[in-house]
Design a protein around this motif. Structure first.
Motif, PDB file in Angstrom:
ATOM      1  N   ASP A  16      38.125  45.393  45.617  1.00  0.00           N
ATOM      2  CA  ASP A  16      37.669  46.237  44.514  1.00  0.00           C
ATOM      3  C   ASP A  16      38.801  46.585  43.561  1.00  0.00           C
ATOM      4  OD1 ASP A  16      35.092  46.326  45.578  1.00  0.00           O
ATOM      5  OD2 ASP A  16      35.598  48.018  46.870  1.00  0.00           O
ATOM      6  N   ASP A  17      40.044  46.135  43.858  1.00  0.00           N
ATOM      7  CA  ASP A  17      41.206  46.567  43.093  1.00  0.00           C
ATOM      8  C   ASP A  17      41.447  45.787  41.812  1.00  0.00           C
ATOM      9  OD1 ASP A  17      41.735  48.442  45.073  1.00  0.00           O
ATOM     10  OD2 ASP A  17      43.019  47.070  46.197  1.00  0.00           O
ATOM     11  N   TYR A  18      41.119  44.503  41.786  1.00  0.00           N
ATOM     12  CA  TYR A  18      41.479  43.694  40.624  1.00  0.00           C
ATOM     13  C   TYR A  18      40.460  42.593  40.398  1.00  0.00           C
ATOM     14  CZ  TYR A  18      44.175  40.866  37.388  1.00  0.00           C
ATOM     15  OH  TYR A  18      44.591  40.180  36.288  1.00  0.00           O
ATOM     16  N   ARG A  19      40.092  42.396  39.124  1.00  0.00           N
ATOM     17  CA  ARG A  19      39.193  41.323  38.725  1.00  0.00           C
ATOM     18  C   ARG A  19      39.728  40.690  37.441  1.00  0.00           C
ATOM     19  NH1 ARG A  19      37.014  45.584  39.877  1.00  0.00           N
ATOM     20  NH2 ARG A  19      36.442  46.273  37.804  1.00  0.00           N
TER      21      ARG A  19
ATOM     22  N   LEU B 295      42.084  35.218  28.870  1.00  0.00           N
ATOM     23  CA  LEU B 295      41.663  35.980  30.042  1.00  0.00           C
ATOM     24  C   LEU B 295      41.595  37.458  29.722  1.00  0.00           C
ATOM     25  CD1 LEU B 295      44.142  37.738  31.534  1.00  0.00           C
ATOM     26  CD2 LEU B 295      44.927  35.448  32.054  1.00  0.00           C
ATOM     27  N   VAL B 296      40.736  38.149  30.429  1.00  0.00           N
ATOM     28  CA  VAL B 296      40.660  39.613  30.415  1.00  0.00           C
ATOM     29  C   VAL B 296      40.600  40.060  31.862  1.00  0.00           C
ATOM     30  CG1 VAL B 296      39.557  39.810  28.152  1.00  0.00           C
ATOM     31  CG2 VAL B 296      38.141  39.629  30.195  1.00  0.00           C
ATOM     32  N   ASP B 297      41.139  41.262  32.151  1.00  0.00           N
ATOM     33  CA  ASP B 297      41.123  41.720  33.536  1.00  0.00           C
ATOM     34  C   ASP B 297      40.698  43.180  33.640  1.00  0.00           C
ATOM     35  OD1 ASP B 297      43.384  43.317  33.033  1.00  0.00           O
ATOM     36  OD2 ASP B 297      44.753  41.996  34.111  1.00  0.00           O
ATOM     37  N   SER B 298      40.553  43.626  34.870  1.00  0.00           N
ATOM     38  CA  SER B 298      40.083  44.983  35.146  1.00  0.00           C
ATOM     39  C   SER B 298      41.139  46.041  34.848  1.00  0.00           C
ATOM     40  CB  SER B 298      39.628  45.095  36.598  1.00  0.00           C
ATOM     41  OG  SER B 298      40.687  44.746  37.475  1.00  0.00           O
ATOM     42  N   SER B 299      42.359  45.639  34.513  1.00  0.00           N
ATOM     43  CA  SER B 299      43.421  46.578  34.123  1.00  0.00           C
ATOM     44  C   SER B 299      43.507  46.707  32.609  1.00  0.00           C
ATOM     45  CB  SER B 299      44.770  46.109  34.683  1.00  0.00           C
ATOM     46  OG  SER B 299      44.743  46.074  36.088  1.00  0.00           O
ATOM     47  N   ASP B 300      42.446  46.314  31.917  1.00  0.00           N
ATOM     48  CA  ASP B 300      42.374  46.379  30.455  1.00  0.00           C
ATOM     49  C   ASP B 300      43.469  45.577  29.774  1.00  0.00           C
ATOM     50  OD1 ASP B 300      40.075  48.000  30.431  1.00  0.00           O
ATOM     51  OD2 ASP B 300      41.298  49.789  30.722  1.00  0.00           O
TER      52      ASP B 300
ATOM     53  N   GLY C 246      36.735  33.045  37.232  1.00  0.00           N
ATOM     54  CA  GLY C 246      37.270  34.365  37.510  1.00  0.00           C
ATOM     55  C   GLY C 246      37.687  34.478  38.947  1.00  0.00           C
ATOM     56  N   PHE C 247      38.385  35.558  39.228  1.00  0.00           N
ATOM     57  CA  PHE C 247      38.749  35.847  40.611  1.00  0.00           C
ATOM     58  C   PHE C 247      38.894  37.343  40.780  1.00  0.00           C
ATOM     59  CE2 PHE C 247      42.765  34.989  38.477  1.00  0.00           C
ATOM     60  CZ  PHE C 247      43.585  36.023  38.898  1.00  0.00           C
ATOM     61  N   ALA C 248      38.906  37.750  42.037  1.00  0.00           N
ATOM     62  CA  ALA C 248      39.021  39.175  42.357  1.00  0.00           C
ATOM     63  C   ALA C 248      39.720  39.329  43.693  1.00  0.00           C
ATOM     64  CB  ALA C 248      37.638  39.819  42.425  1.00  0.00           C
ATOM     65  N   ASN C 249      40.364  40.467  43.845  1.00  0.00           N
ATOM     66  CA  ASN C 249      40.988  40.879  45.091  1.00  0.00           C
ATOM     67  C   ASN C 249      40.328  42.185  45.500  1.00  0.00           C
ATOM     68  OD1 ASN C 249      42.861  39.752  46.808  1.00  0.00           O
ATOM     69  ND2 ASN C 249      44.533  39.950  45.358  1.00  0.00           N
TER      70      ASN C 249
ATOM     71  N   SER D  94      38.476  34.353  50.644  1.00  0.00           N
ATOM     72  CA  SER D  94      39.462  34.614  51.689  1.00  0.00           C
ATOM     73  C   SER D  94      39.187  35.963  52.323  1.00  0.00           C
ATOM     74  CB  SER D  94      40.879  34.614  51.100  1.00  0.00           C
ATOM     75  OG  SER D  94      41.813  35.014  52.089  1.00  0.00           O
ATOM     76  N   SER D  95      39.429  36.055  53.615  1.00  0.00           N
ATOM     77  CA  SER D  95      39.280  37.337  54.301  1.00  0.00           C
ATOM     78  C   SER D  95      40.444  38.281  53.983  1.00  0.00           C
ATOM     79  CB  SER D  95      39.179  37.125  55.817  1.00  0.00           C
ATOM     80  OG  SER D  95      40.383  36.562  56.319  1.00  0.00           O
ATOM     81  N   VAL D  96      41.541  37.758  53.425  1.00  0.00           N
ATOM     82  CA  VAL D  96      42.683  38.602  53.046  1.00  0.00           C
ATOM     83  C   VAL D  96      42.311  39.355  51.774  1.00  0.00           C
ATOM     84  CG1 VAL D  96      45.105  38.665  52.366  1.00  0.00           C
ATOM     85  CG2 VAL D  96      44.334  37.012  54.081  1.00  0.00           C
ATOM     86  N   GLY D  97      42.176  40.656  51.883  1.00  0.00           N
ATOM     87  CA  GLY D  97      41.825  41.477  50.728  1.00  0.00           C
ATOM     88  C   GLY D  97      40.448  41.186  50.173  1.00  0.00           C
ATOM     89  N   ALA D  98      39.646  40.479  50.923  1.00  0.00           N
ATOM     90  CA  ALA D  98      38.324  40.047  50.454  1.00  0.00           C
ATOM     91  C   ALA D  98      38.438  39.441  49.059  1.00  0.00           C
ATOM     92  CB  ALA D  98      37.327  41.195  50.487  1.00  0.00           C
ATOM     93  N   SER D  99      39.366  38.490  48.903  1.00  0.00           N
ATOM     94  CA  SER D  99      39.576  37.859  47.602  1.00  0.00           C
ATOM     95  C   SER D  99      38.675  36.645  47.458  1.00  0.00           C
ATOM     96  CB  SER D  99      41.050  37.471  47.433  1.00  0.00           C
ATOM     97  OG  SER D  99      41.474  36.604  48.458  1.00  0.00           O
TER      98      SER D  99
END
Length: 162
Positions: A115-118, A143-148, A110-113, A82-87
């Motif tokens: 550079d802020d969240y993966r 699941l594991v995420d970029s916010s530890d 997996g998914f990402a928004n 998506s172009s919204v937030g480059a998700s």
């Protein structure tokens, strides 16, 4: 923005309309979609510096692949951007037919928004169980995420076809 040691919880509601086209060759199905994507994001505590805060519209594209290399096995993969937030998101699953009713096997995705969240997921799926006009897919895993953070995830898909 928030300080780096402050926990921020985000909530997202997404809706999209994506017409598509399916290509079929024997037991290989490839479907491409494109359309409009609308997302609403809210953060607690309020984070006025977050570029995703509020409602945004953009374009979304997706690709799905389903292949049955043998009558007892399947491979599925999908990806979306998506172009919204480059998700973006992606998932791949392998499965083996059980009881001639559905497929079961491992999945990873997996998914990402931006550079802020993966987030990365690994689990087990049950796919292709039919009940009347509805086809069910269930999955669960870790699941594991970029916010530890880490924890359990669950997914339920219902599909109807004409």
């Amino acid at each position: 923005g928030q300080t780096s040691d402050q926990q921020v919880t985000g909530r997202q509601v997404t809706g999209f309309a994506m017409p598509g086209y399916r290509f079929v060759r024997d037991k290989l199905f490839v479907t491409v979609f494109a359309g409009v994507d609308v997302q609403y994001h809210v953060f607690n505590p309020y984070d006025p510096g977050n570029k995703l805060l509020g409602t945004h519209a953009g374009i979304r594209g997706a690709l799905e692949l389903w292949y049955e290399p043998t009558p007892l096995s399947m491979i599925a993969a999908d990806a979306s951007f998506s172009s919204v937030g480059a998700s973006y998101s992606a998932r791949v699953a392998l499965g083996w037919r059980l009881f001639d009713k559905f497929f079961v096997g491992p999945e990873m995705g997996g998914f990402a928004n931006g550079d802020d969240y993966r987030q990365f997921r690994a689990g087990i799926h049950l796919t292709g169980f039919r009940s009347g006009a509805v086809e069910w897919s269930l999955a669960g895993g870790w699941l594991v995420d970029s916010s530890d953070r880490e924890g359990f995830y669950g997914r339920l898909n219902l599909i109807t076809r004409r």
